[in-house]
Design an enzyme around this catalytic site. Structure first.
Site, mmCIF file in Angstrom:
data_model
loop_
_atom_site.group_PDB
_atom_site.id
_atom_site.type_symbol
_atom_site.label_atom_id
_atom_site.label_comp_id
_atom_site.label_asym_id
_atom_site.label_seq_id
_atom_site.Cartn_x
_atom_site.Cartn_y
_atom_site.Cartn_z
ATOM 1 C CG ASP A 30 -1.942 -0.435 1.043
ATOM 2 O OD1 ASP A 30 -2.029 -1.503 0.396
ATOM 3 O OD2 ASP A 30 -2.369 -1.242 2.564
ATOM 4 C CE LYS A 46 -8.166 0.413 -2.027
ATOM 5 N NZ LYS A 46 -8.223 -1.105 -0.990
ATOM 6 C CG MET A 56 -8.906 7.057 6.761
ATOM 7 S SD MET A 56 -9.622 5.731 5.326
ATOM 8 C CE MET A 56 -10.165 4.255 6.896
HETATM 9 N N1 SAH Z 1 -4.889 -0.594 8.678
HETATM 10 C C1 SAH Z 1 -4.030 0.902 8.653
HETATM 11 C C2 SAH Z 1 -5.025 1.846 8.292
HETATM 12 C C3 SAH Z 1 -5.516 2.059 7.578
HETATM 13 S S1 SAH Z 1 -6.779 3.206 6.796
HETATM 14 C C4 SAH Z 1 -3.711 0.804 9.998
HETATM 15 O O1 SAH Z 1 -3.921 -0.443 11.070
HETATM 16 O O2 SAH Z 1 -3.539 1.493 10.614
HETATM 17 C C5 SAH Z 1 -5.929 5.002 6.419
HETATM 18 C C6 SAH Z 1 -5.811 5.625 8.083
HETATM 19 O O3 SAH Z 1 -4.784 5.533 8.685
HETATM 20 C C7 SAH Z 1 -4.567 7.127 7.322
HETATM 21 O O4 SAH Z 1 -6.132 7.708 7.086
HETATM 22 C C8 SAH Z 1 -4.564 7.208 8.460
HETATM 23 O O5 SAH Z 1 -5.313 8.292 9.578
HETATM 24 C C9 SAH Z 1 -3.472 6.206 9.588
HETATM 25 N N2 SAH Z 1 -2.363 5.909 9.036
HETATM 26 C C10 SAH Z 1 -2.379 4.982 8.882
HETATM 27 N N3 SAH Z 1 -0.044 5.412 8.753
HETATM 28 C C11 SAH Z 1 -0.222 6.513 9.663
HETATM 29 C C12 SAH Z 1 0.793 7.428 10.557
HETATM 30 N N4 SAH Z 1 2.238 6.700 10.469
HETATM 31 N N5 SAH Z 1 0.557 8.285 10.712
HETATM 32 C C13 SAH Z 1 -0.827 8.628 10.982
HETATM 33 N N6 SAH Z 1 -1.798 8.218 10.424
HETATM 34 C C14 SAH Z 1 -1.963 7.117 9.999
#
Ligand code: SAH
Length: 278
Positions: free
Chosen positions: A52, A74, A189
């Site tokens: 991703d 995405k 998100m």
């Molecule tokens: N599966 C992922 C989430 C995917 S949805 C998980 O468990 O973390 C994508 C969202 O994750 C982003 O819009 C943001 O809100 C968050 N996100 C992912 N990595 C991040 C990071 N390093 N710092 C802050 N937010 C993050």
């Protein structure tokens, strides 16, 4: 590390990523130090890594040099690659007998559509394994010195997507009920929907003074933390931190950060970045 063979010997004791198998692995929030041993072993063995947008470059750098890297990301909620195409690729690679690592940011089952991918693999009898990762919400809280729970402060914690807020056709979450729970909310998100979330929580009776934090690029070199209140969450001074990827935390638990921050200068140990990030 004193013994250079230590990591190798630990990794070699894990079950191998087999040919024709898919490992659906969480890569954590960004810092390679937060990878699991399974993730590291998968990176070392995979013939193909389907990843991703949120999988950080230093982590992808740990894949075998000759591994095929396939971007299946995405951004901003818009599918730049169709989910059906991603599933099609996973099936195709597995049927070719390749060792497939499906690497997703954070945890693969947390707002990551990992469930859909696993169902598709199971339906086609493709062997798979799911390896959890540190989800961005927990990574962001730890990095920002905000405990997930604290005795006497909260008894539950809610991980929610802000993706569908303000869209009555799509949002099934009762934000007024969430406001009344009095437990911290960790939003994924949420950047583009923050004004609507703020409105709904205030309308649901949450105090405008409720502490809130925004953590941009948690555990990465670019990490920024901004602490504010529900009232001030959207716009104004928060704008420079409110950039994807960001986690938004709303709740009394956020106030614990200042208690820890006050003590930090007393601690001798530096809070250092993982050298792999530099
Ligand atoms: N599966 C992922 C989430 C995917 S949805 C998980 O468990 O973390 C994508 C969202 O994750 C982003 O819009 C943001 O809100 C968050 N996100 C992912 N990595 C991040 C990071 N390093 N710092 C802050 N937010 C993050």
């Amino acid at each position: 590390m004193n013994n250079p063979n230590f990591t190798q010997s630990v990794l070699s004791q894990l079950p191998p990523l087999r040919h024709g198998q898919v490992w659906l692995v969480g890569a954590g929030p960004g810092d390679p130090g937060l990878l699991t041993l399974y993730a590291l072993a998968g990176l070392a063995q995979a013939d193909v890594v389907v990843h991703d947008a949120l999988v950080s470059a230093p982590i992808l750098g740990l894949a075998a040099p000759n591994a095929l890297r396939v971007f299946a990301g995405k951004r901003g909620g818009r599918a730049s690659v169709d989910q059906a195409d991603i599933i099609g690729k996973l099936l195709e690679f597995a049927h070719q007998g390749l060792r497939v690592l499906r690497l997703k940011g954070g945890d693969p089952y947390m707002f990551g559509r990992g469930g859909e991918e696993v169902i598709a693999l199971a339906e086609r009898r493709v062997p798979f394994r799911v390896i959890p990762g540190i989800t961005a919400g927990l990574g962001a809280m730890a990095a920002a010195f905000i405990p997930a729970t604290f005795r006497g402060v909260n008894q539950a914690i809610l991980f929610a997507t802000g993706h569908c807020v303000g869209d009555p056709a799509n949002s099934r979450l009762d934000w007024a009920a969430v406001a009344k729970l009095g437990q911290p909310i960790v939003l994924y998100m949420a950047v583009t929907r923050l004004a609507a979330i703020q409105r709904e929580l205030l309308a649901g009776g949450m105090s405008p003074d409720m502490p809130a934090a925004i953590v941009h690029s948690a555990t990465m070199q670019e990490q920024k933390v901004f602490v504010t209140t529900l009232q001030e969450l959207d716009g104004g001074r928060s704008a420079s931190v409110l950039i994807p990827p960001a986690i938004v935390i709303i709740g009394q638990i956020v106030a614990m950060r200042s208690r820890l921050m006050e003590l930090l200068p007393l601690l001798r140990e530096e809070v250092r970045l993982c050298p792999l990030l530099a």
